[in-house]
Design a protein around this motif. Structure first.
Motif, mmCIF file in Angstrom:
data_model
loop_
_atom_site.group_PDB
_atom_site.id
_atom_site.type_symbol
_atom_site.label_atom_id
_atom_site.label_comp_id
_atom_site.label_asym_id
_atom_site.label_seq_id
_atom_site.Cartn_x
_atom_site.Cartn_y
_atom_site.Cartn_z
ATOM 1 N N ALA A 352 -20.361 23.283 -38.816
ATOM 2 C CA ALA A 352 -19.341 23.511 -39.851
ATOM 3 C C ALA A 352 -18.457 24.715 -39.507
ATOM 4 N N PHE A 353 -19.063 25.748 -38.926
ATOM 5 C CA PHE A 353 -18.279 26.945 -38.586
ATOM 6 C C PHE A 353 -17.255 26.653 -37.488
ATOM 7 N N VAL A 354 -17.618 25.756 -36.584
ATOM 8 C CA VAL A 354 -16.714 25.467 -35.459
ATOM 9 C C VAL A 354 -15.375 24.973 -35.999
ATOM 10 N N LYS A 355 -15.452 24.151 -37.040
ATOM 11 C CA LYS A 355 -14.235 23.499 -37.573
ATOM 12 C C LYS A 355 -13.274 24.498 -38.218
ATOM 13 N N LYS A 356 -13.766 25.685 -38.534
ATOM 14 C CA LYS A 356 -12.914 26.655 -39.221
ATOM 15 C C LYS A 356 -11.934 27.372 -38.291
ATOM 16 N N TYR A 357 -12.135 27.214 -36.983
ATOM 17 C CA TYR A 357 -11.347 28.025 -36.051
ATOM 18 C C TYR A 357 -10.508 27.161 -35.102
ATOM 19 N N ASP A 358 -9.410 27.758 -34.666
ATOM 20 C CA ASP A 358 -8.546 27.077 -33.694
ATOM 21 C C ASP A 358 -9.065 27.400 -32.289
ATOM 22 N N LEU A 359 -9.665 26.425 -31.666
ATOM 23 C CA LEU A 359 -10.238 26.662 -30.332
ATOM 24 C C LEU A 359 -9.389 25.992 -29.252
#
Ligand code: COA
Ligand code: AMP
Length: 633
Positions: A352-359
């Protein structure tokens, strides 16, 4: 893109000297190598025997002069303190020159040793570079080691000066470094002349008059002083890094200047696929070889930007820290240990945390330091959507032996394999008698001599130990002490160690060294320490103790004291938390402790009764004792 790996590797094999002559052009030499390799010098030959250079010049000054003065060199991101600070190449040059001047004022010059015992702060990297600038030899000691480990390293390296800090920060606690340093100097026979202490806001410390000096006051006085980069021989030592051996006496791995720079520059471009100007992040610690090669030297020599991260993958503040850093600093490649991902996966299984950031800038994840289990790799692939590359190397080699070279074009990933041999390395698998084995047959993983540039030329002041530990068992080869196999496509699989080293959260530790400490407890008659599988840390140590006859105290008290002793003598990093009291240890008739069988029982693996066992009943007792602790069956 089709991988150029096979063509490049074959090119190296046909003409190793030509390959390393070309690679050497990435470095600015004071006098370039005329001879590339002298096979008759050193223990197994010497690379760039006649060249002269300076590593700090290549990591800092040449970039300032060459148009990168205002590019960020180092980004300090410390979620544990809430601090962030970026240093351009010009800033790094100023910091390093000031510290180099201060070191000179303390009488440090070419060849003198300096121990660096520091947390993950920019000053740790400045200290390494300042030593390199003036030709001093640094030896960084990981902060998670206790006073006695530091004392052992002080006695071996005999530093004229130590650079340390008042404290380090671990989640939920401040680790006071200064009392550990004071205790280490009390314990060591060799006494450094001076200590530079970085006072940190979180906890300052007392300075001892006449021995300790404030780091910040010192560099404030020398700031602006121009300290030229001292010319050293390519073969002069840049650093000594101690790593676990099979006894309490760690091995001092020596790294030279020239070969090290050439090799790191080659890997940054070809193996990690990073371009100068891009942001590379090795989430490790400067106390380990990964920190030396891929936080400090590799990215800087290559003109990239390096991240210095003071925090943990989880809990500082959450399992999204890695993604926050990647997105905020536009990291193109991250290098960490699989254990970090296991920790993240446990906290945030759905990503879920991954989706919060622009990678969007992120291209590749590199994992090393321990076996990367396929589950972890697949989780990372699924949630990050980038190639996940396992690669294998050791403190001794200084950079990957096997890889899947991102810069040359990736080969297909095989789960469970850290890739194929890199140029410079002719990796073979031999049986115990030294004969080559067929593809997919488990054996001793060795490297045909000579080792390539940048690998250890010897151990610090212990050439015979170097020969005995690495070169004697398989003449003509370097013994990695890893067991594994190579498949029909040349992919390597690393299965286990052949010695007593275990890998705890990507940290290399010696069970032999732990046994030496456990045996010091006055109530312990005999002991064994083994590494058992752990879902998060890969392995954790478990101690078995036999109490002296007539000991009236209860086993649980002694067990607690033994745990405390290992923490006090080796350090918290050993993660030594489980001790089991048994009546006897299982042994062969010749008296050898059956550690392998004990490990299999603890790991719930299939095991057979060793034919040479002295008393089979003991294994039943061990099984019961482990079951009482929730281990084994
Ligand atoms: N100074 C002082 N103490 C330290 C330390 C340091 N630099 N680094 C670790 N320690 C202590 C920890 O506080 C911990 O102490 P504790 O027993 O009181 O909890 C102990 O040493 C073990 O540390 P660690 O192995 O980091 O375990 P952890 O439980 O604190 O964290 C992970 C688990 C997975 C989050 C952590 O191991 C991690 O981030 N691993 C990443 C892998 C890595 O960096 N590997 C290096 C080689 S590439
Ligand atoms: P260190 O010297 O601390 O880097 O530890 C080196 C050891 O870690 C190797 O000899 C291996 O046992 C282990 N290791 C490192 N990388 C890997 C990997 N990718 N797969 C399996 N084991 C690894």
């Amino acid at each position: 893109m089709a991988s150029r790996y096979h063509e490049v590797y074959e090119g190296w094999k046909r003409d190793p000297e030509g390959f390393w002559a070309k690679a050497a052009r990435a470095i600015d030499w004071v006098s370039p190598p005329k001879k590339i390799f002298d096979k008759d010098a050193g223990v197994y030959g010497i690379w760039y025997p006649d060249a002269a250079c300076n590593t700090c010049y290549n990591a800092v000054d040449r970039h300032v002069a060459g148009g990168r003065a205002n590019q960020k060199a180092l980004i300090y991101d410390s979620p544990i303190t809430g601090r962030k600070k970026a240093f351009t190449y010009a800033d790094v040059k100023a910091e390093v020159s000031a510290l180099a001047a201060l070191l000179q004022d303390h009488g440090i010059g070419k060849g003198d040793r300096v121990i660096i015992y520091m947390p993950m702060v920019p000053e740790a990297v400045f200290s390494m570079l300042a030593c390199a600038r003036i030709g001093a030899v640094h030896s960084v000691v990981f902060g998670g080691f206790a006073a006695r480990e530091l004392a052992t390293r002080i006695d071996d390296a005999k530093p004229k000066l130590v650079i340390s800090a008042s404290c380090g920060l671990e989640p939920g606690r401040v680790v006071a470094y200064k009392p550990l340093l004071d205790r280490a100097i009390e314990l060591s026979a060799h006494k450094p002349e001076a200590c530079l202490i970085l006072q940190r806001e979180e906890e300052t410390c007392e300075l001892i008059e006449g021995r300790d000096y404030d780091y910040a006051d010192g560099v404030a006085r020398t700031r602006g002083r121009d300290v030229p980069c001292v010319t050293v021989a390519s073969t002069d030592p840049l650093y000594v890094l101690y790593t676990s051996g099979t006894t309490g006496q760690p091995k001092g791995v020596v790294r030279d200047n020239g070969g090290h720079m050439v090799a790191l520059a080659w890997t940054m471009e070809n193996e990690f696929g990073v371009k100068p100007g891009e942001v590379f992040w090795a989430a490790s610690d400067v106390g380990w070889v990964v920190g030396h090669s891929y936080i400090a030297y590799g990215p800087l020599i290559h003109g990239a930007t390096s991240i210095l991260f003071e925090g943990k993958p989880v809990g500082t503040p959450d399992a999204g820290t890695f993604w926050r850093i990647i997105s905020e600093h536009k990291v193109v490649a991250l290098f960490t240990a699989p254990t970090a991902f296991r920790a993240i996966k446990k906290e945030d299984p759905r990503g879920a945390f991954v989706k919060k950031y622009d990678l969007s800038a992120f291209r590749t994840l590199f994992l090393a330091g321990e076996r990367a289990d396929p589950e972890t790799i697949k989780w990372a692939e699924q949630h990050l959507g980038v190639p996940v590359i396992d690669h294998w190397w050791q403190t001794e080699t200084g950079y990957p032996v096997s890889q899947n070279p991102a810069g040359l074009g990736l080969l297909p990933v095989k789960y469970g394999s850290p890739g194929v041999a890199m140029p410079g390395y002719d990796v073979r698998v031999l049986d115990d008698a030294g004969h080559p084995v067929a593809a997919r047959t488990l054996g001793n993983v060795v490297i045909k001599l000579p080792l390539p540039p940048g690998c250890l030329p010897t151990l610090w002041h212990a050439e015979q130990r170097f020969r005995d530990a690495y070169l004697r068992e398989f003449p003509g080869y370097y013994k990695t002490a890893d067991a594994g196999f190579i498949d029909e496509d040349g992919y390597l699989f690393i299965m286990s160690r052949t010695d007593d080293i275990i890998n705890v959260a990507g940290h290399r530790l010696s069970t032999g060294a732990m046994e030496e400490v456990v045996a010091e407890h006055p109530d312990v008659a005999e002991c064994a320490v083994i590494g058992v599988a752990d879902a998060m840390k890969g392995q954790v140590p478990v101690g078995f103790i036999v109490l002296n006859s007539g000991v009236a105290r209860d086993g649980a008290t002694v067990e607690r004291e033994v745990v405390g002793l290992v923490r006090e003598r080796i350090g918290p990093v050993a993660a030594f938390k489980s001790v089991v009291t048994v009546k006897r240890l299982p042994k062969t008739r010749s008296g050898k402790i059956l550690r392998g069988t004990m490990q299999k029982i603890a790991d719930k693996e299939e095991w057979t009764m060793p034919a040479t066992i002295d008393d089979p009943v003991i294994l039943d007792e061990i099984t019961v004792a482990l079951a009482d602790r929730g281990m084994g069956v």
